[in-house]
Design a protein around this motif. Structure first.
Motif, PDB file in Angstrom:
ATOM      1  N   THR A 136       0.708  -1.149   0.165  1.00  0.00           N
ATOM      2  CA  THR A 136       0.051   0.183  -0.125  1.00  0.00           C
ATOM      3  C   THR A 136       0.926   1.369  -0.027  1.00  0.00           C
ATOM      4  O   THR A 136       0.305   2.497  -0.105  1.00  0.00           O
ATOM      5  N   GLY A 137       2.245   1.147  -0.160  1.00  0.00           N
ATOM      6  CA  GLY A 137       2.998   2.276   0.051  1.00  0.00           C
ATOM      7  C   GLY A 137       3.344   2.698   1.418  1.00  0.00           C
ATOM      8  O   GLY A 137       3.856   3.595   1.973  1.00  0.00           O
ATOM      9  N   GLY A 138       2.883   1.948   2.465  1.00  0.00           N
ATOM     10  CA  GLY A 138       2.979   2.086   3.970  1.00  0.00           C
ATOM     11  C   GLY A 138       4.122   1.318   4.475  1.00  0.00           C
ATOM     12  O   GLY A 138       5.035   0.636   3.590  1.00  0.00           O
ATOM     13  N   GLU A 139       4.276   1.271   5.694  1.00  0.00           N
ATOM     14  CA  GLU A 139       5.428   0.477   6.387  1.00  0.00           C
ATOM     15  C   GLU A 139       5.117  -0.833   6.317  1.00  0.00           C
ATOM     16  O   GLU A 139       4.237  -1.446   6.157  1.00  0.00           O
ATOM     17  N   SER A 140       6.356  -1.508   6.023  1.00  0.00           N
ATOM     18  CA  SER A 140       6.556  -2.929   5.477  1.00  0.00           C
ATOM     19  C   SER A 140       6.127  -4.033   6.386  1.00  0.00           C
ATOM     20  O   SER A 140       5.983  -5.006   5.994  1.00  0.00           O
ATOM     21  N   SER A 141       6.339  -3.743   7.860  1.00  0.00           N
ATOM     22  CA  SER A 141       5.873  -4.671   8.764  1.00  0.00           C
ATOM     23  C   SER A 141       4.544  -4.973   8.756  1.00  0.00           C
ATOM     24  O   SER A 141       4.346  -6.203   8.673  1.00  0.00           O
ATOM     25  N   ASP A 142       3.797  -4.027   8.296  1.00  0.00           N
ATOM     26  CA  ASP A 142       2.515  -4.129   8.370  1.00  0.00           C
ATOM     27  C   ASP A 142       2.029  -4.710   7.116  1.00  0.00           C
ATOM     28  O   ASP A 142       1.328  -5.639   7.141  1.00  0.00           O
ATOM     29  N   THR A 143       2.727  -4.327   5.950  1.00  0.00           N
ATOM     30  CA  THR A 143       2.247  -5.251   4.785  1.00  0.00           C
ATOM     31  C   THR A 143       2.700  -6.746   4.650  1.00  0.00           C
ATOM     32  O   THR A 143       1.908  -7.590   4.422  1.00  0.00           O
TER      33      THR A 143
ATOM     34  N   VAL B 209      -0.066  -9.435   4.358  1.00  0.00           N
ATOM     35  CA  VAL B 209      -0.001 -10.802   3.259  1.00  0.00           C
ATOM     36  C   VAL B 209       0.113 -12.138   4.134  1.00  0.00           C
ATOM     37  O   VAL B 209      -0.429 -12.854   3.485  1.00  0.00           O
ATOM     38  N   LEU B 210       0.861 -12.117   5.100  1.00  0.00           N
ATOM     39  CA  LEU B 210       0.883 -13.581   5.686  1.00  0.00           C
ATOM     40  C   LEU B 210      -0.368 -13.950   6.657  1.00  0.00           C
ATOM     41  O   LEU B 210      -0.118 -15.196   7.463  1.00  0.00           O
ATOM     42  N   GLY B 211      -1.301 -13.136   6.894  1.00  0.00           N
ATOM     43  CA  GLY B 211      -2.551 -13.788   7.440  1.00  0.00           C
ATOM     44  C   GLY B 211      -2.970 -13.162   8.736  1.00  0.00           C
ATOM     45  O   GLY B 211      -4.084 -12.992   9.264  1.00  0.00           O
ATOM     46  N   GLY B 212      -2.002 -12.102   9.065  1.00  0.00           N
ATOM     47  CA  GLY B 212      -2.489 -11.397  10.144  1.00  0.00           C
ATOM     48  C   GLY B 212      -2.547 -11.894  11.435  1.00  0.00           C
ATOM     49  O   GLY B 212      -1.909 -12.876  11.554  1.00  0.00           O
TER      50      GLY B 212
END
Length: 482
Positions: free
Chosen positions: A278-285, A289-292
């Motif tokens: 999303t263009g945001g911080e990659s830890s959150d990405t 992606v891995l299921g949260g």
């Protein structure tokens, strides 16, 4: 502000004496005596592998979908390989100076820069604080995703406390941590790779063609290379305790492989999910992606990110402390390392309050790197002019250093000449006809790194080759001169 550094210590007091010696390293920027040298050259692989397994590298992989890049999957892979090899090779060359001189990178740069080392020393000190802030943002957010009850500031305190302790304990503690963390992180990221590969998208197509595509490719190579090039200012810090007869070729290859494999690995993982970023911080990405929340793989990823953040920031704190001493400030290394950690903490809080993380990160990454290649150009030109040998003991007293005006002029000229070739707001403002060519015909391809480094090296070489001190020729070279 700039004064004499701490007195030269020709004994082993305050230095680690063997692998696993976790006493606090009180020794500062002074050369490591040959009697105090120890360690295996293979540890250079892990000391560069671990700190590059970080979300910042993953984030770079997600940038290919930005409007000025729009690279396809295959083109992006090629750019990642080229950028990492080029950047890591430069760091590998600089790393070979450690065993030969016993000195860290910025203190050793007193050879060409003399008293003018104040400028690059302080620039790198500020850069290490900036990298602390960027990396800690990833790590602290990872902890809050792992344990939602923990507020961001408390998660940040945990990260900074761990990295600060390693930076204070110094060289051997960092090598030991990176060594064992490399094993743990490699296992974790293999699991993550398998999971992400199943969700990855390899269908990205190039959004440009012809010259525009070449320009976008060069621009992305510059972004990738700038990430590993930033380590140029740290290179010999982590090889300076190695025995003087250590093979330069092995130093070069272990450094290059450790760095390029780790950063390239994470960048390719980022590329696989670039369409979902999303263009945001990659830890959150990564977490999403891995299921949260509740997904064991996603939770494992957050642990890996937190550990990786400590690994990379400990090196920032250590190198930052040596850079401040190199600039001539009389401050003990352990205190300087603690200061870098604290200022990095403050910078992270500032970054966390800002929006447009993707834009801010890209601008930061490019801007802090533009002066690095002119610096490297001067250092390498000076090193080759000296026959890749030097008497480092005369670099300790700041008051005894030459002015170093030739090195400073070469660095400034290289930087200024590179401005028209920058793909940055400064480049567009000052670029004139040169920037018009790169922006119009090369799709904003960033050539500043190459131009700045080459120009600085040539200017320094031409300006000093006739006056290079002859006493360097009397310093014996190691048996294996590479």
């Amino acid at each position: 502000m700039a004064t004499d550094a701490m007195p030269l210590d020709t004994h082993t007091t305050g230095m680690p004496t063997h692998e696993g010696d976790l006493s606090i390293e009180a020794h500062g920027m002074e050369p490591i005596p040959e009697a105090a040298r120890y360690g295996s050259v293979t540890r250079l692989f892990t000391v560069w592998f671990t700190p590059n397994l970080v979300p910042a590298a993953f984030f770079i992989g997600t940038l290919v979908t930005l409007d000025f890049l729009k690279l396809g999957f295959v083109t992006s892979i090629l750019a990642i390989v080229v950028g990492n090899v080029v950047g890591s090779a430069i760091v590998g060359l600089l790393s070979t100076m450690g065993p030969k001189t016993g000195m860290a990178q910025l203190p050793l740069a007193r050879l060409p820069f003399g008293k003018s080392i104040v400028l690059p020393g302080l620039l790198n000190w500020f850069s290490t604080i900036g990298w602390d802030g960027i990396n800690s943002l990833f790590g602290a957010l990872a902890i809050t995703l792992l344990i939602p009850a923990i507020p961001f500031w408390l998660a940040l305190v945990v990260i900074v406390a761990c990295q600060g302790a390693l930076g204070i304990f110094g060289y051997e503690a960092i090598h030991q941590f990176e060594k064992y963390a490399a094993i743990a992180l490699a296992i974790m990221f293999v699991i993550l790779t398998i999971s992400i590969a199943g969700k990855g998208d390899t269908s990205l197509a190039d959004g440009f063609s012809g010259i525009d595509q070449i320009g976008a490719f060069i621009a992305y190579v510059a972004i990738v290379a700038s990430f590993v090039l930033a380590w140029s200012l740290y290179a010999s810090d982590y090889s300076r305790y190695l025995p003087v007869d250590t093979s330069p070729s092995r130093v070069f290859w272990y450094t290059l492989l450790g760095m390029a494999l780790a950063s390239g690995w994470l960048e390719i993982l980022g590329l696989l999910v670039a369409g979902q970023a999303t263009g945001g911080e990659s830890s959150d990405t990564i977490f999403t992606v891995l299921g949260g929340s509740g997904n064991i793989i996603a939770m494992l990823a957050m642990v890996a990110i937190a550990v990786g953040t400590v690994a990379v920031n400990a090196m920032n704190d250590y190198t930052g402390s040596l850079s401040l001493q190199a600039a001539g400030l009389r401050i003990k290394r352990i205190y300087s390392a603690a200061i870098v950690a604290v200022l990095g903490f403050i910078f992270t809080l500032y970054l966390n309050a800002k929006s447009d993380f993707a834009g801010n990160f890209t601008n930061f990454l490019l801007f802090i790197s533009y002066w690095i290649t002119p610096f490297v150009g001067v250092v390498l030109a000076d090193w080759w002019l000296r026959g890749r040998r030097a008497d480092a003991s005369r670099l300790v007293r700041y008051s005894a250093l030459p002015t170093g005006i030739a090195g400073l002029v070469a660095l400034v000229v290289g930087f200024l000449v590179g401005i028209p070739f920058q793909n940055s707001s400064l480049g567009y403002a000052w670029g004139g006809p040169f920037n018009y060519v790169t922006a119009t015909y090369l799709h904003g391809a960033d050539l500043a790194y190459y131009v700045g480094g080459i120009v600085a090296a040539v200017v320094y070489w031409l300006g000093t080759r006739q006056s290079m001190p002859k006493e360097a020729e009397s310093v014996p070279a190691p048996a294996d001169a590479g």
